[in-house]
Write a protein that holds these residues in place. Structure first.
Motif, PDB file in Angstrom:
ATOM      1  N   MET A 116     -42.780  54.172  29.593  1.00 28.42           N
ATOM      2  CA  MET A 116     -41.460  53.844  29.073  1.00 28.42           C
ATOM      3  C   MET A 116     -40.617  53.112  30.127  1.00 28.42           C
ATOM      4  O   MET A 116     -39.440  52.856  29.906  1.00 28.42           O
TER       5      MET A 116
ATOM      6  N   LEU B 137     -41.617  66.860  30.246  1.00 32.70           N
ATOM      7  CA  LEU B 137     -41.085  66.109  31.368  1.00 32.70           C
ATOM      8  C   LEU B 137     -39.921  65.254  30.867  1.00 32.70           C
ATOM      9  O   LEU B 137     -40.011  64.625  29.812  1.00 32.70           O
ATOM     10  N   VAL B 138     -38.844  65.290  31.616  1.00 37.41           N
ATOM     11  CA  VAL B 138     -37.677  64.482  31.293  1.00 37.41           C
ATOM     12  C   VAL B 138     -37.504  63.447  32.401  1.00 37.41           C
ATOM     13  O   VAL B 138     -37.516  63.796  33.587  1.00 37.41           O
TER      14      VAL B 138
ATOM     15  N   ILE C 286     -44.018  58.841  30.845  1.00 36.28           N
ATOM     16  CA  ILE C 286     -42.732  58.405  31.413  1.00 36.28           C
ATOM     17  C   ILE C 286     -42.885  57.000  32.016  1.00 36.28           C
ATOM     18  O   ILE C 286     -42.021  56.123  31.825  1.00 36.28           O
TER      19      ILE C 286
ATOM     20  N   ALA D  62     -27.786  67.509  35.875  1.00 40.94           N
ATOM     21  CA  ALA D  62     -26.747  66.480  35.722  1.00 40.94           C
ATOM     22  C   ALA D  62     -27.398  65.110  35.552  1.00 40.94           C
ATOM     23  O   ALA D  62     -28.311  64.752  36.304  1.00 40.94           O
ATOM     24  N   VAL D  63     -26.924  64.351  34.585  1.00 40.56           N
ATOM     25  CA  VAL D  63     -27.462  63.020  34.311  1.00 40.56           C
ATOM     26  C   VAL D  63     -26.513  61.980  34.906  1.00 40.56           C
ATOM     27  O   VAL D  63     -25.317  62.003  34.611  1.00 40.56           O
TER      28      VAL D  63
ATOM     29  N   ALA E 149     -35.456  51.210  28.276  1.00 36.85           N
ATOM     30  CA  ALA E 149     -36.760  51.841  28.020  1.00 36.85           C
ATOM     31  C   ALA E 149     -37.697  50.846  27.359  1.00 36.85           C
ATOM     32  O   ALA E 149     -37.286  50.058  26.502  1.00 36.85           O
TER      33      ALA E 149
ATOM     34  N   GLU F 287     -30.179  56.818  30.288  1.00 33.90           N
ATOM     35  CA  GLU F 287     -30.621  57.592  29.133  1.00 33.90           C
ATOM     36  C   GLU F 287     -31.746  58.521  29.557  1.00 33.90           C
ATOM     37  O   GLU F 287     -32.371  58.334  30.610  1.00 33.90           O
ATOM     38  N   LEU F 288     -32.001  59.514  28.692  1.00 31.55           N
ATOM     39  CA  LEU F 288     -33.108  60.436  28.928  1.00 31.55           C
ATOM     40  C   LEU F 288     -34.376  59.919  28.279  1.00 31.55           C
ATOM     41  O   LEU F 288     -34.338  59.346  27.196  1.00 31.55           O
ATOM     42  N   VAL F 289     -35.492  60.181  28.917  1.00 33.09           N
ATOM     43  CA  VAL F 289     -36.802  59.924  28.327  1.00 33.09           C
ATOM     44  C   VAL F 289     -37.538  61.260  28.304  1.00 33.09           C
ATOM     45  O   VAL F 289     -37.683  61.911  29.347  1.00 33.09           O
ATOM     46  N   LEU F 290     -37.946  61.687  27.095  1.00 27.71           N
ATOM     47  CA  LEU F 290     -38.491  63.036  26.923  1.00 27.71           C
ATOM     48  C   LEU F 290     -39.910  62.992  26.392  1.00 27.71           C
ATOM     49  O   LEU F 290     -40.178  62.319  25.389  1.00 27.71           O
ATOM     50  N   THR F 291     -40.796  63.749  27.020  1.00 26.61           N
ATOM     51  CA  THR F 291     -42.167  63.798  26.523  1.00 26.61           C
ATOM     52  C   THR F 291     -42.776  65.164  26.771  1.00 26.61           C
ATOM     53  O   THR F 291     -42.290  65.940  27.605  1.00 26.61           O
TER      54      THR F 291
END
Lengths: 318, 318
Positions: free
Chosen positions: B78, B133-134, B75, B34-35, B142, B40-44
């Motif tokens: 950002m 990793l999120v 992460i 759950a967000v 960001a 926002e999401l940060v994805l790497t």
């Protein structure tokens, strides 16, 4: 610009779908995406290793397609819709012709499913591909493996065993009749994304069939603390598989992996509704058995109970 | 249960932090999280390959730590906070002692940063580790590479070159003085997560230093369409690196990769504020240069301008 960055720019920037919810894409330390209110994330990853999940020399286009398809299938099994992908590609040499083919296979499937490729990396090493896929599902609506009920009917989409037979042909274990449809079922599997998104409020549990119907429906049953009864004569077998494998077709159907069909548990009264939803999504959905109190998997053929020692693909048991 | 599933259950279930926002964890087709609203999401993702990113025979605990740390560093760069990880581990044989060490290294760092391990897979193949990793960041906050301004000061956290010197010792390219601190800087890098989360509204751009200060500050400058001037005498060099490498220390500092420090662009008037924030996060932050109109990277030593043909680590250029 460094070589890795140049290759990423050339082959992977703008490869997938363009989505308005991607705030920062390839080219920064990480990607940034916006999640719409009322949705949860669905996260999955899968790896394809040369010599294990595909043959050395397999076409790059197929590897690109499959690396995404296997993850799309997981998202479909959760009744979610795919959104953003990350790609980690390890390869011995930056072979640009292979990269172009790989990108074409990955990109076409990504655009078909509106998946944006938001990041990733290239590294030198033995050929392998890892994709991470993030999907969206309405909060609380993700479909689990563990929520089936006794009495539910077990259904399977499409047909099973085709990919295993195609692989057996490539490995010389089954006479190769040159059927391109069978081969395509292994090299370009179709994830049942359109059906997955229609399953909430209808199916009671779902799993993607990556390791074989027997082992995967067994997993769904086990997660739901139930016993699976599978009538192997009802397994959906394609005309191509029947032609290629004859009497052995049911063994490919039961034990073969890499199908990426869905295994669905549904209350028996709602089977027609599920079949209707499947047709609307462009795929057949075949009842193959049911769930009862107990544990384990029971295979029936002409009403005889059968036992098998191995029912599918296990990465560390071959 | 199949062998892969049993190994995942044994080594990876409940390995990371327990988080309330994880709805479905390891054991289904995918994870569900759950967000929180307003984020926002940060994805790497990043991959470590045996023989490329670590030496064959490197301790499993270090590989587990590094595989997560390199992603935490993205992460942090950002200005986000890490939340959920997926792990894809490919290994030739399921060596349980190695897996236990790997899990210990990964798990300790995950718990330290409140990262839940929500899924992943094990496959047979050449040893390599991919982590996705999120993270979460307040919407619109960001920190990019591309938003620095002419006149900004370039700062570097911690010290640089230690990991490269430690690796050079392991490769026999630098006399090994047995300093455990230097070795730990390579095997157990510290991602600057605590500082990253304090950077929004303060820094104007940020990048993580994975390939070397020269190449990475060059990338930040290039993304911001500016020229980087780096005063190599101001690069933060640890006492351990100075003792080990003597006169060559600055070369390790400038050209060595695997530091996982942050390179930060900040308006000159706010350097003291950044240094204060860094101290509060437990790390020093050293001004090493500035950004001006133009392009490229200029290196200065005792006010002489220097040029280097190669300034860091490029996966396909070694």
């Amino acid at each position: 610009m460094d070589r890795e960055g140049a290759l990423i720019e050339r082959f992977f920037r703008d490869l997938g779908a363009q989505r308005d919810d991607v705030t920062i894409c390839i080219g920064d330390d990480a990607a940034v995406t916006a999640v719409p209110p009322g949705y949860e994330l669905v996260l999955t990853t899968d790896t394809l290793v040369a010599g294990v999940h595909f043959l050395a020399g397999a076409p790059g286009r197929s590897i690109g397609h499959r690396a995404l398809a296997v993850n799309l299938s997981d998202i479909a099994a959760m009744a979610a819709v795919p959104a953003w992908a990350l790609l980690s590609l390890t390869l011995p040499e930056p072979d640009e012709s292979w990269l172009a083919q790989f990108a074409a296979g990955f990109g076409a499937l990504a655009r078909e499913h509106r998946v944006a490729l938001v990041g990733g990396n290239l590294a030198r090493g033995p050929l392998s591909v890892t994709v991470q896929l993030v999907g969206l599902v309405s909060t609380g609506k993700a479909l689990r493996r563990s929520t089936a009920a006794a009495g539910d009917v077990l259904c399977v989409t499409g047909s099973v065993g085709d990919a295993a037979a195609a692989l057996a042909m490539q490995l010389g274990r089954l006479a190769d009749n040159g059927d391109p449809k069978l081969r395509a079922r292994f090299e370009y599997p179709t994830a049942r994304v359109a059906l997955g998104a229609r399953l909430h409020g209808l199916a009671s549990a779902c799993i993607d069939l990556s390791d074989g119907v027997g082992i995967d429906l067994g997993r769904l049953a086990s997660a739901s603390a139930l016993r699976a009864i599978i009538d192997i004569e009802r397994l959906p077998i394609s005309a191509e598989l029947a032609a290629a494998a004859g009497e052995a077709a049911w063994q490919y159907a039961l034990q073969g992996g890499e199908d990426y069909e869905l295994g669905i548990a549904v209350p028996s009264a709602r089977v027609p509704e599920l079949q209707q939803a499947a047709l609307a999504a462009g795929v057949h959905c075949q009842p193959v058995g049911r769930l009862v109190a107990g544990s384990g998997v029971e295979l029936r053929r002409a009403n005889n109970v059968m036992q098998f020692s191995s029912m599918g693909f296990d990465h560390f048991a071959r």
